[in-house]
Design a protein around this motif. Structure first.
Motif, mmCIF file in Angstrom:
data_model
loop_
_atom_site.group_PDB
_atom_site.id
_atom_site.type_symbol
_atom_site.label_atom_id
_atom_site.label_comp_id
_atom_site.label_asym_id
_atom_site.label_seq_id
_atom_site.Cartn_x
_atom_site.Cartn_y
_atom_site.Cartn_z
ATOM 1 N N UNK A 167 0.483 -1.472 -0.039
ATOM 2 C CA UNK A 167 -0.409 -0.131 -0.498
ATOM 3 C C UNK A 167 0.836 1.164 -0.336
ATOM 4 N N UNK A 168 1.706 0.792 1.104
ATOM 5 C CA UNK A 168 2.729 2.259 1.225
ATOM 6 C C UNK A 168 3.784 2.206 -0.696
ATOM 7 N N UNK A 169 3.662 1.835 -0.680
ATOM 8 C CA UNK A 169 5.113 1.233 -2.794
ATOM 9 C C UNK A 169 3.431 2.389 -2.925
ATOM 10 N N UNK A 170 2.531 1.696 -3.721
ATOM 11 C CA UNK A 170 1.404 1.730 -4.647
ATOM 12 C C UNK A 170 0.200 3.925 -4.290
ATOM 13 N N UNK A 171 0.641 3.908 -2.918
ATOM 14 C CA UNK A 171 -0.159 5.156 -2.038
ATOM 15 C C UNK A 171 0.555 6.469 -0.934
ATOM 16 N N UNK A 172 1.798 5.684 -0.589
ATOM 17 C CA UNK A 172 2.584 6.084 -0.765
ATOM 18 C C UNK A 172 2.227 6.788 1.773
ATOM 19 N N UNK A 173 2.331 7.236 1.520
ATOM 20 C CA UNK A 173 1.956 7.521 3.771
ATOM 21 C C UNK A 173 0.884 8.986 3.821
ATOM 22 N N UNK A 202 11.811 -12.360 4.337
ATOM 23 C CA UNK A 202 10.955 -13.346 4.155
ATOM 24 C C UNK A 202 9.748 -13.459 3.719
ATOM 25 N N UNK A 203 9.864 -12.242 2.584
ATOM 26 C CA UNK A 203 8.411 -12.133 1.699
ATOM 27 C C UNK A 203 7.672 -12.719 1.746
ATOM 28 N N UNK A 204 8.063 -13.894 0.773
ATOM 29 C CA UNK A 204 6.848 -15.411 0.293
ATOM 30 C C UNK A 204 6.982 -15.973 1.364
ATOM 31 N N UNK A 205 7.555 -16.023 2.315
ATOM 32 C CA UNK A 205 6.602 -16.930 3.347
ATOM 33 C C UNK A 205 6.045 -16.180 3.930
ATOM 34 N N UNK A 206 5.895 -15.167 4.296
ATOM 35 C CA UNK A 206 4.689 -14.246 5.083
ATOM 36 C C UNK A 206 3.862 -14.323 4.218
ATOM 37 N N UNK A 207 3.404 -14.499 2.028
ATOM 38 C CA UNK A 207 2.375 -13.767 2.111
ATOM 39 C C UNK A 207 1.831 -15.800 1.507
ATOM 40 N N UNK A 208 2.997 -16.831 1.670
ATOM 41 C CA UNK A 208 2.330 -18.015 1.841
ATOM 42 C C UNK A 208 1.514 -18.244 3.200
ATOM 43 N N UNK A 209 2.101 -17.470 4.373
ATOM 44 C CA UNK A 209 1.055 -17.390 5.842
ATOM 45 C C UNK A 209 0.148 -17.056 4.929
ATOM 46 N N UNK A 242 9.830 -0.292 7.892
ATOM 47 C CA UNK A 242 11.379 0.338 7.441
ATOM 48 C C UNK A 242 12.057 0.646 5.983
ATOM 49 N N UNK A 243 12.417 -1.454 5.739
ATOM 50 C CA UNK A 243 12.956 -1.391 4.695
ATOM 51 C C UNK A 243 12.504 -1.630 3.164
ATOM 52 N N UNK A 244 10.776 -1.799 3.208
ATOM 53 C CA UNK A 244 10.486 -1.691 2.466
ATOM 54 C C UNK A 244 9.677 -0.602 1.463
ATOM 55 N N UNK A 245 9.806 0.554 2.148
ATOM 56 C CA UNK A 245 9.589 1.870 2.340
ATOM 57 C C UNK A 245 11.040 2.570 1.425
ATOM 58 N N UNK A 292 6.556 -9.730 -11.890
ATOM 59 C CA UNK A 292 8.102 -10.628 -12.982
ATOM 60 C C UNK A 292 8.301 -8.946 -13.536
ATOM 61 N N UNK A 293 7.939 -8.338 -14.476
ATOM 62 C CA UNK A 293 8.327 -7.080 -14.591
ATOM 63 C C UNK A 293 9.125 -6.246 -13.850
ATOM 64 N N UNK A 294 8.759 -5.950 -12.227
ATOM 65 C CA UNK A 294 10.176 -5.719 -11.696
ATOM 66 C C UNK A 294 9.274 -4.214 -11.097
ATOM 67 N N UNK A 295 8.206 -4.333 -11.631
ATOM 68 C CA UNK A 295 7.702 -3.030 -11.353
ATOM 69 C C UNK A 295 7.653 -2.428 -9.713
ATOM 70 N N UNK A 296 7.466 -4.091 -9.136
ATOM 71 C CA UNK A 296 7.958 -3.769 -7.500
ATOM 72 C C UNK A 296 8.713 -4.642 -7.310
ATOM 73 N N UNK A 297 9.548 -3.641 -5.890
ATOM 74 C CA UNK A 297 10.697 -5.740 -5.388
ATOM 75 C C UNK A 297 9.935 -6.729 -4.833
ATOM 76 N N UNK A 298 10.227 -7.820 -5.229
ATOM 77 C CA UNK A 298 10.190 -8.806 -4.414
ATOM 78 C C UNK A 298 10.035 -9.068 -3.327
ATOM 79 N N UNK A 299 10.773 -7.907 -2.327
ATOM 80 C CA UNK A 299 11.013 -8.023 -1.358
ATOM 81 C C UNK A 299 9.770 -7.397 -0.672
ATOM 82 N N UNK A 300 8.385 -6.662 -2.230
ATOM 83 C CA UNK A 300 7.361 -6.497 -1.239
ATOM 84 C C UNK A 300 6.540 -6.667 -1.779
#
Ligand SMILES: Nc1ncnc2c1ncn2[C@@H]1O[C@H](COP(=O)(O)OP(=O)(O)OP(=O)(O)O)[C@@H](O)[C@H]1O
Ligand SMILES: Nc1ncnc2c1ncn2[C@@H]1O[C@H](COP(=O)(O)OP(=O)(O)OP(=O)(O)O)[C@@H](O)[C@H]1O
Ligand SMILES: [Mg+2]
Ligand SMILES: [Mg+2]
Lengths: 248, 258, 313, 248, 258
Positions: free
Chosen positions: A103-109, D207-214, C153-156, D19-27
């Motif tokens: 949400x932060x990435x898309x819409x900011x803060x 561990x973003x993929x794990x978070x989303x898996x959860x 923090x990191x995602x930002x 995949x197109x990297x519009x947004x980081x995989x950690x996000x």
């Protein structure tokens, strides 16, 4: 009367419990301390209430619009319902922390991500109750509309919508009550103002009375919104609220 | 003219009759409501349907209105509007809006629709109750609102299920006169279900008698007065005769049980 | 027998220990003490509790609802300033872990923060850090745009909403970002002008110090043995942590423990494990006062080294 | 059919976007990464699901019992309702963080405080919908019960309870859908296991993929519980679900 | 015998009448439903009430059953059970459970209650529909289930609001015979609202005629046959006479409007 008595009793018990040192004041402050904080921080609380109130009202408006449109769409198409309803239920299981970065990435803060969070939390009860309300319309009334040559839209407008209204308002009442807390969560994921922000600041600073004062303000906001909607309900759906007992 | 076909499809029906059921059977699970019923109603003809409770009269009307489909046989009818046996007034509308509902559905504006409904409710003796909520009306009042609503739908075919069933003798006689007058002024095709054989004989051009469940047509009695002559009295010999024959047919159909 | 080995017979003493946050590499010594039986040998039955939020442990200890807690030096001073009767009886981590992290090379030194957007978790003393750092590097604190990004923090940084963040731990997020080849720039706050402090301390109720000194001593010494076991073989810490919390990634935990090892012990080997530098505490307390974070200068009773191995008695 | 198509489309779009990297995989990890995490961490997820599942089921049972008893009590006494209902609404505005230390002080760190939190979150929709359902009973049916000499309890048993059942089930469906997330919040108040704990741990570990898996597991839990209740609904209240359209 | 008093309180009523209304007025806002109505019904007497639609018949029954309170005058009655004009079957119960409801409310066990209801439904011609859901019943069937339910309540006073209104002539005659039989075997005090003057004359010991709204008692006609003699036919001179007089009274009351 009873209401006032009960509240007094509750507060009295709480005060006694807190004062007798059963539990420390920084875990559970006494009502008088909370009242003191309410008074001392009135300016602060008021300013932040305005911020959170705005988030709640706009977020709820969004939730109401989205929820009702969705419920109607799902009601009109059984295939859409089977496809989308499970996804909607799934959305309710997404903890905000997980999508907060997105949400932060898309819409900011700014205001927008807060509105999205509030709407996300609030729209679900509206969808469920509205959908159930729409589905439980008397089949005979459907027949009536068909024989009067009503189109699908007209049947909706004249029978389904009014019949589902009380149920939809039930959902809206739930939404309105949890709207404040949704805004608080939203503020937790990054904000500079608002009651949630205030809480986030007061808890680590061990300003427990202020934290509880904030909660009191939040509760007042919820009760106020709820009461407003309950009032609207009596005006919007008088047929569902007629007097039950002509004999006293 | 919409055609609803059950299992055995048949050739198109002739067009002079505005309602036509051919060999219609309708089942609900094990219950056979109607068996091999054929009835046709010509344009502007008034046909009364009488029969014991549970013989499928309401079912027949719903078939004609397209609210149910036959399990066998075929049903063909112009647009027909049903006045259901239970009035089904909508509690969120007042008496006037309930009556005006079909006008609104046809796209009419509210003031105009309410004006027409107002006049009609007055004719039906409901003056002063236009703004009453549905739960403030007596049983007979509700029924009259439902009659007004049905008339205002302006469909070529009216399917009336016991329209005056909850009315006392006098109010009922008034209502019958009123309906006869309306039909004389602007003829319509009417299927009238009634439990009152006299009402049938008074208002109808033909009386169809159904047997106990499973409903079959026992007899189809023409009243034998000129079509369009609607100013009859209960003492008219033709009326008295048809009434007697219908009663007899009913009794006969009910058999030893009666 | 060594001096710090205190073995007690009879039923072990029950201790409720509330951590500062979820189990992580910082707690390696505690979990190692648990796993190697050091607590049991000291006659303690330690129940490790994970708290609701980092502010809760101090409250629970002060209220007598827990025996001991792990907390942060700044939080402890703040709590005492609010009148909570708590004190630190040993340092679990000797240095600040809170750090400035930047991705993409926009901020390489503290001086680069001028005019940048910095994300924080919204905790009051984090703003004070930024101001202090700015002044120390001779630029206007107001030129830093501080954004409260909460947990993110990191995602930002990843979504480029901020140029740097203050609040992430260099030994957890920092290590992981490095392992993920994100090439983070990590600036330790104590090297950027903020007075140093002990990030994690063991906290007890002040009134318990007298009455239950013996238990505290045994506890601290058992943890010290855990710390030594971890120093000897970091894998001991990893195994103990992962056994207790399956959601910890062993490889990351190992890397993290290895990175933190130097901070687990006093820089000067002459001091026992857990040693707290009263002068540093005083300097940090003064800094807090100067920045309006506390109302009074913290008193020396904030900490005691009395229960450390080889001290007191 | 449409359902499968829609899900595929959604996943495809998401995959492409990620995949197109519009947004980081950690996000936002790609669905394939999430699927991978689901598979890799299946043991971990399963173990924690059992923990959270237990909290959800027991907490919901508590919420249902408390919610229905409360709704009935409030329905039977107008004075009680006026006194207690605002307080109930207020409880919905209390952020768990504020009362978490209190819960820990009162209930310790075991299963109990989690159940309390789940119940606190879930009972409210049940109370609101049940209460509204009970209040909207046809007054004529009340008259019928009175003339048949029914006692207050009998009127409740024979008319009010069945009439309110569909609405109450609406509330239960909302509760059941948010039960999982309530358990996650509850685990935030301190725990070593459970899906909520897993989520919180995956944040600093990136561990973003794990978070989303959860989250996927949580969503599956919600959908499963919801579907179960929707099924129960058709069996418990067939009169509210009779076929609408005899003509196809 | 419960007493419900409106504005002007009065002295206790004599006890030989099981239902007694004295000077009862009932208003709904501006609408006066009943004005100064006095009726009393002796034990085991059957009194029919006829009157135009909206004259307050249903209101009168609800007053007797204690479901409404008078605005003026007093009402005294033993426990009376109402069969409402709209059947009000509960959709969550099947036909049998609906009929057996009062037995369950009186504490009866389900099997025994259903057995008694089963027998009664059979007598009313509903054999085979015991397990039907309410929406699977025809209008007349629903009404008969409601009649069975009312009888099973076992109250000393029955207040029946158009119990056979939805029945065809033959089924209705059967039902009337059945009711007369039941009352001959186990006499009860009955207030019977009907729109059928013949039914009134057939079943009642006295026929009370109400005027149009506001309802007042226009006349109170004794049928003049021995109390308890319930085996009458429509052609009995007494029945024919009362029927004619009641009709006349009704017409007279409706005035020039009719
Ligand atoms: N939706 C339904 N489901 C099951 N059975 C039905 C349904 N509708 C009607 N029936 C059955 O079909 C038969 C005919 O019913 P219908 O309502 O047509 O009778 P009717 O002639 O109108 O009777 P009445 O004069 O009592 O209104 C009855 O036995 C009834 O139980
Ligand atoms: N709950 C109510 N609220 C307002 N007005 C009412 C209410 N109940 C009845 N009335 C009015 O009282 C009058 C008498 O109604 P009631 O139902 O007693 O008539 P009725 O004689 O039973 O008529 P019908 O033969 O049509 O059933 C009517 O004008 C009606 O509109
Ligand atoms: Mg019918
Ligand atoms: Mg009536």
């Amino acid at each position: 009367m009873l209401s006032a008595l009960l509240v007094l009793l509750l507060l009295g018990g709480w005060e006694a419990y807190a004062r007798l040192g059963s539990v420390d004041a920084f875990i559970l402050p006494a009502p008088t301390q909370v009242a003191q904080a309410l008074w001392d921080d009135r300016g602060l609380l008021w300013d932040n209430l305005l911020v959170t109130g705005q988030e709640v009202v706009l977020g709820l408006a969004l939730a109401l619009a989205a929820g009702i449109v969705l419920a109607v769409a799902l009601h009109l198409s059984g295939r859409l319902r089977r496809a989308v309803y499970p996804l909607l239920v799934g959305t309710q299981a997404i903890p905000i922390v997980t999508i907060a970065p997105l949400l932060a990435a898309w819409f900011g803060y700014g205001l927008l991500p807060k509105l999205v969070v509030v709407a996300l939390v609030c729209f679900f009860p509206i969808v469920v109750t509205t959908l159930d309300g729409l589905a439980s319309v008397d089949p005979e009334q459907h027949k009536l509309m068909r024989t009067l040559g009503a189109s699908r839209v007209q049947a909706f407008r004249w029978v389904e919508a009014p019949a589902a209204l009380p149920a939809a308002l039930s959902g809206a009442k739930i939404a309105v009550a949890v709207g404040g807390i949704a805004a608080v969560f939203a503020e937790y994921t990054g904000s500079e103002r608002g009651l949630g922000h205030l809480l986030l600041q007061s808890i680590p600073q061990l300003e427990t009375p202020r934290a509880w004062a904030t909660v009191v303000v939040l509760a007042a906001l919820a009760v106020f919104c709820f009461a407003l909607l309950a009032l609207a309900e009596r005006r919007l759906a008088p047929w569902a609220h007629r007097r039950k007992d002509p004999v006293t | 003219m919409a055609t609803r076909v059950g299992a055995p499809a048949q050739e198109p029906v002739e067009t002079e009759s505005e309602v036509r059921l051919e060999g219609v059977t309708r089942r609900f699970g094990d219950v056979v409501a109607l068996r091999d019923v054929s009835v046709s109603v010509a344009r502007d003809e008034v046909v009364a349907v009488v029969g014991p409770s549970g013989s499928g009269k309401s079912t027949l009307l719903e078939l004609v209105c397209g609210l149910q489909a036959p399990d066998a046989g075929r049903v063909a009818a112009s647009r027909a509007v049903l006045m259901p046996q239970r009035d089904l007034l909508l509690p969120w509308l007042d008496a006037l809006d309930n009556a005006a509902l079909p006008l609104r559905l046809a796209g009419g504006r509210r003031p105009a629709a309410r004006e027409r409904a107002h006049a009609l409710l007055g004719e039906l003796g409901l003056g002063g109750f236009e703004h009453a909520r549905t739960w403030e009306l007596s049983g007979g009042m509700r029924q009259r609102v439902a009659v007004a609503r049905t008339l205002l739908a302006g469909a070529p075919v009216l399917a009336l299920d016991e329209p005056f069933g909850a009315l006392d003798a006098i109010t009922r006689a008034d209502a019958q006169d009123w309906l006869a007058g309306v039909l004389a002024r602007e003829p319509r095709t009417v299927l009238l279900v009634t439990h009152d054989v006299e009402e049938a004989a008074l208002l109808a051009d033909r009386v169809v008698v159904l047997s106990p469940r499973p409903g079959r047509v026992v007899c189809d009695l023409p009243v034998g007065l000129p079509r369009g002559d609607r100013a009859r009295s209960p003492s008219d010999p033709a009326v008295v005769a048809v009434r007697a024959r219908a009663m007899e047919a009913l009794r006969g159909a009910m058999g030893p049980a009666a | 027998a060594k001096k710090d080995t205190l073995t007690t017979r009879g039923t072990p003493q029950r201790i409720d220990l509330v951590l500062d946050y979820l189990p992580n590499a910082d707690h390696a010594a505690i979990y190692a003490a648990q796993a190697t039986g050091a607590f049991r040998a000291a006659g303690l039955d330690v129940r490790i509790r994970v708290p609701s939020d980092p502010a809760a442990p101090l409250k629970l200890v002060a209220a007598g609802r827990a025996d001991l807690a792990i907390s942060y030096e700044p939080e402890l001073l703040l709590a005492r300033d609010k009148g909570l009767r708590v004190a630190s009886i040993g340092a679990l981590v000797q240095k600040p872990l809170t750090s400035i992290i930047s991705l993409g090379g926009k901020v390489r030194t503290a001086a680069d923060l001028e005019g940048k957007t910095v994300g924080t978790a919204g905790i009051p003393y984090q703003s004070a850090y930024l101001k202090t750092i700015a002044r120390a590097h001779g630029f206007d604190p107001a030129s830093i745009k501080e954004v409260n990004v909460g947990f993110n923090l990191v995602p930002a940084m990843l979504s480029k909403k901020v140029d740097a963040t203050l609040g992430a731990f260099w030994n957890v997020e920092g290590v992981q970002l490095r392992r993920q080849n994100k090439h983070p720039t990590i600036i330790h706050t104590e090297q950027a002008g903020v007075p140093t402090y002990e990030e994690l301390v063991i906290v007890a109720g002040q009134d318990e110090l007298r009455t239950r000194g013996d238990v505290m001593r045994r506890f601290v010494q058992a943890v010290a043995r855990g710390a030594k076991a971890v120093r000897k073989d970091p894998q001991v810490g990893v195994d103990a942590l992962v056994k207790a919390d399956k959601s910890l990634d062993p490889a990351l935990t190992l890397a993290s423990i290895k990175a933190t090892l130097p901070a687990f012990f006093p820089a000067d080997a002459a001091f026992p494990w857990g040693y707290q530098n009263a002068d540093e505490w005083k300097a940090y307390g003064q800094w807090m006062l100067d920045n309006g974070l506390v109302k009074r200068l913290p008193t020396p009773t904030s900490l005691t080294n009395e229960f450390l191995p080889g001290r007191g008695i």
